[in-house]
Design a protein around this motif. Sequence first.
Motif, PDB file in Angstrom:
ATOM      1  N   LEU A 250       0.919  -1.100   0.038  1.00 31.90           N
ATOM      2  CA  LEU A 250       0.102  -0.124  -0.101  1.00 31.90           C
ATOM      3  C   LEU A 250       0.918   1.327  -0.159  1.00 31.90           C
ATOM      4  O   LEU A 250       1.596   1.269   1.034  1.00 31.90           O
ATOM      5  CB  LEU A 250      -1.054  -0.026   1.146  1.00 31.90           C
ATOM      6  CG  LEU A 250      -1.901   0.993   1.324  1.00 31.90           C
ATOM      7  CD1 LEU A 250      -2.869   1.200   0.292  1.00 31.90           C
ATOM      8  CD2 LEU A 250      -2.695   1.042   2.618  1.00 31.90           C
ATOM      9  N   LEU A 251       0.685   2.149  -1.059  1.00 36.80           N
ATOM     10  CA  LEU A 251       1.571   3.079  -1.276  1.00 36.80           C
ATOM     11  C   LEU A 251       1.350   4.388  -0.251  1.00 36.80           C
ATOM     12  O   LEU A 251       0.116   4.473  -0.419  1.00 36.80           O
ATOM     13  CB  LEU A 251       1.753   3.602  -2.796  1.00 36.80           C
ATOM     14  CG  LEU A 251       2.254   2.647  -3.815  1.00 36.80           C
ATOM     15  CD1 LEU A 251       1.998   3.207  -5.206  1.00 36.80           C
ATOM     16  CD2 LEU A 251       3.323   2.175  -3.440  1.00 36.80           C
ATOM     17  N   ALA A 252       2.034   4.875   0.468  1.00 43.54           N
ATOM     18  CA  ALA A 252       1.772   6.265   1.302  1.00 43.54           C
ATOM     19  C   ALA A 252       1.820   7.360   0.347  1.00 43.54           C
ATOM     20  O   ALA A 252       2.922   8.194   0.425  1.00 43.54           O
ATOM     21  CB  ALA A 252       2.876   6.039   2.354  1.00 43.54           C
ATOM     22  N   LEU A 253       0.707   7.645  -0.223  1.00 46.95           N
ATOM     23  CA  LEU A 253       0.828   8.984  -1.293  1.00 46.95           C
ATOM     24  C   LEU A 253       0.100  10.059  -0.620  1.00 46.95           C
ATOM     25  O   LEU A 253      -0.727  10.143   0.164  1.00 46.95           O
ATOM     26  CB  LEU A 253       0.164   8.471  -2.442  1.00 46.95           C
ATOM     27  CG  LEU A 253       0.739   7.310  -3.389  1.00 46.95           C
ATOM     28  CD1 LEU A 253       0.024   7.160  -4.475  1.00 46.95           C
ATOM     29  CD2 LEU A 253       2.310   7.382  -3.532  1.00 46.95           C
ATOM     30  N   THR A 254       0.500  11.181  -0.944  1.00 44.57           N
ATOM     31  CA  THR A 254       0.017  12.431  -0.626  1.00 44.57           C
ATOM     32  C   THR A 254      -1.175  12.575  -1.503  1.00 44.57           C
ATOM     33  O   THR A 254      -1.197  11.727  -2.633  1.00 44.57           O
ATOM     34  CB  THR A 254       0.948  13.830  -0.955  1.00 44.57           C
ATOM     35  OG1 THR A 254       1.260  13.781  -2.481  1.00 44.57           O
ATOM     36  CG2 THR A 254       2.226  13.614  -0.178  1.00 44.57           C
ATOM     37  N   PRO A 255      -2.111  13.553  -1.133  1.00 49.63           N
ATOM     38  CA  PRO A 255      -3.324  13.771  -2.148  1.00 49.63           C
ATOM     39  C   PRO A 255      -2.931  14.016  -3.719  1.00 49.63           C
ATOM     40  O   PRO A 255      -3.637  13.568  -4.514  1.00 49.63           O
ATOM     41  CB  PRO A 255      -4.256  14.759  -1.442  1.00 49.63           C
ATOM     42  CG  PRO A 255      -3.785  14.587   0.095  1.00 49.63           C
ATOM     43  CD  PRO A 255      -2.521  14.260  -0.005  1.00 49.63           C
ATOM     44  N   THR A 256      -1.949  14.871  -3.641  1.00 43.03           N
ATOM     45  CA  THR A 256      -1.626  15.228  -5.035  1.00 43.03           C
ATOM     46  C   THR A 256      -0.878  14.081  -5.920  1.00 43.03           C
ATOM     47  O   THR A 256      -1.183  13.620  -6.801  1.00 43.03           O
ATOM     48  CB  THR A 256      -0.719  16.334  -4.954  1.00 43.03           C
ATOM     49  OG1 THR A 256      -1.133  17.459  -4.506  1.00 43.03           O
ATOM     50  CG2 THR A 256      -0.054  16.692  -6.533  1.00 43.03           C
ATOM     51  N   GLU A 257      -0.029  13.326  -5.058  1.00 48.80           N
ATOM     52  CA  GLU A 257       0.435  12.189  -5.535  1.00 48.80           C
ATOM     53  C   GLU A 257      -0.521  11.095  -6.354  1.00 48.80           C
ATOM     54  O   GLU A 257      -0.629  10.391  -7.259  1.00 48.80           O
ATOM     55  CB  GLU A 257       1.469  11.449  -4.912  1.00 48.80           C
ATOM     56  CG  GLU A 257       2.596  12.322  -4.651  1.00 48.80           C
ATOM     57  CD  GLU A 257       3.635  11.925  -3.223  1.00 48.80           C
ATOM     58  OE1 GLU A 257       4.662  12.568  -3.182  1.00 48.80           O
ATOM     59  OE2 GLU A 257       3.103  10.959  -2.753  1.00 48.80           O
ATOM     60  N   PHE A 258      -1.512  10.860  -5.207  1.00 50.46           N
ATOM     61  CA  PHE A 258      -2.716   9.993  -5.609  1.00 50.46           C
ATOM     62  C   PHE A 258      -3.518  10.552  -7.101  1.00 50.46           C
ATOM     63  O   PHE A 258      -3.738   9.964  -7.814  1.00 50.46           O
ATOM     64  CB  PHE A 258      -3.977  10.003  -4.447  1.00 50.46           C
ATOM     65  CG  PHE A 258      -4.902   8.984  -4.699  1.00 50.46           C
ATOM     66  CD1 PHE A 258      -4.797   7.713  -4.681  1.00 50.46           C
ATOM     67  CD2 PHE A 258      -6.040   9.800  -5.348  1.00 50.46           C
ATOM     68  CE1 PHE A 258      -6.092   6.764  -5.259  1.00 50.46           C
ATOM     69  CE2 PHE A 258      -7.215   8.968  -5.663  1.00 50.46           C
ATOM     70  CZ  PHE A 258      -7.168   7.389  -5.460  1.00 50.46           C
ATOM     71  N   LYS A 259      -3.719  11.823  -7.031  1.00 47.49           N
ATOM     72  CA  LYS A 259      -4.238  12.356  -8.096  1.00 47.49           C
ATOM     73  C   LYS A 259      -3.462  12.234  -9.582  1.00 47.49           C
ATOM     74  O   LYS A 259      -4.030  11.847 -10.663  1.00 47.49           O
ATOM     75  CB  LYS A 259      -4.540  13.855  -7.934  1.00 47.49           C
ATOM     76  CG  LYS A 259      -5.785  14.150  -7.011  1.00 47.49           C
ATOM     77  CD  LYS A 259      -6.028  15.776  -7.020  1.00 47.49           C
ATOM     78  CE  LYS A 259      -7.005  16.275  -6.037  1.00 47.49           C
ATOM     79  NZ  LYS A 259      -7.219  17.576  -5.741  1.00 47.49           N
ATOM     80  N   LEU A 260      -2.241  12.360  -9.272  1.00 47.10           N
ATOM     81  CA  LEU A 260      -1.443  12.027 -10.491  1.00 47.10           C
ATOM     82  C   LEU A 260      -1.538  10.988 -11.022  1.00 47.10           C
ATOM     83  O   LEU A 260      -1.556  10.469 -12.480  1.00 47.10           O
ATOM     84  CB  LEU A 260       0.053  12.804 -10.130  1.00 47.10           C
ATOM     85  CG  LEU A 260       0.532  14.061 -10.184  1.00 47.10           C
ATOM     86  CD1 LEU A 260       1.877  14.357  -9.406  1.00 47.10           C
ATOM     87  CD2 LEU A 260       0.520  14.709 -11.519  1.00 47.10           C
ATOM     88  N   MET A 261      -1.228   9.894  -9.961  1.00 44.57           N
ATOM     89  CA  MET A 261      -1.355   8.452 -10.319  1.00 44.57           C
ATOM     90  C   MET A 261      -2.612   7.939 -11.023  1.00 44.57           C
ATOM     91  O   MET A 261      -2.502   7.407 -11.966  1.00 44.57           O
ATOM     92  CB  MET A 261      -0.950   7.672  -9.280  1.00 44.57           C
ATOM     93  CG  MET A 261       0.308   7.308  -8.694  1.00 44.57           C
ATOM     94  SD  MET A 261       1.600   6.707 -10.179  1.00 44.57           S
ATOM     95  CE  MET A 261       0.679   5.065 -10.120  1.00 44.57           C
ATOM     96  N   VAL A 262      -3.631   8.550 -10.435  1.00 44.97           N
ATOM     97  CA  VAL A 262      -4.975   8.187 -11.229  1.00 44.97           C
ATOM     98  C   VAL A 262      -5.179   8.960 -12.450  1.00 44.97           C
ATOM     99  O   VAL A 262      -5.859   8.233 -13.419  1.00 44.97           O
ATOM    100  CB  VAL A 262      -6.173   8.612 -10.264  1.00 44.97           C
ATOM    101  CG1 VAL A 262      -7.362   8.474 -10.827  1.00 44.97           C
ATOM    102  CG2 VAL A 262      -6.186   7.688  -9.038  1.00 44.97           C
TER     103      VAL A 262
END
Length: 239
Positions: free
Chosen positions: A163-175
């Motif tokens: 489970l990756l510990a991503l910031t909200p911005t990193e999650f948006k970028l990945m999606v």
Amino acid sequence: MSPPTAAPQALVLIAEDEPEIADILSAYLGRSGLRSVRAADGRRALDLHLSLKPDLILLDVQMPQLDGWQVLAEIRHRGDTPVVMLTAMDQDIDKLTGLRIGADDYVVKPFNPAEVVARVQAVLRRVRPGGEAPNRRFIRIGRLQADLESHEITLHGEDGDHLLALTPTEFKLMVHLMRAPRRAFGREELLVACLPEGEALERTVDSHVSKLRKKLEAAGLDGVPANVRGVGYRLGEGT
């Protein structure tokens, strides 16, 4: 031989006020094994989205009652039903507006209806891998899985799941990258679609991507996101 069906019996809502275009799209979707229902204005489109829960929406921008941007904003407020925008406006700012609000893809008029069906099938494959039940809010690309409800991304590996510990911005970028894994996204587009309004410099995208890549490498996935010289980034082949 008939074109392959990305999601058997998937229901597509055609939100288009020009009957001739709606007729053509409906016919081409039907030939590919996709059901369709029509809405001639934005308000009717929202009503049908609520009552029928379509698997995907083909959404025209210029419609009576409510325009496509207003309809898209409300659909994103409700959830993550895939949306492909149909627009006669081909300026970059219009495309960026749709992607920022949450469109999955866009097609500029005049279009080849066969191309529209291909785009629909591609989006359905991304959001309904293996013919999963509609409206399940996951995106799976290779070893990566994004849970759009919990805002979590998991990397599946031989040694277990990470489970990756991503910031909200990193999650948006990945999606955003996972929604179109083969597409190269420009920095400006990623900036508008994924970063907070206060972060107005394109080099900020590079910083977020660099941190994201390090987290993926630590979990066992190298080279993601991949650099595209002269353009920006795409998900990459490492998944």
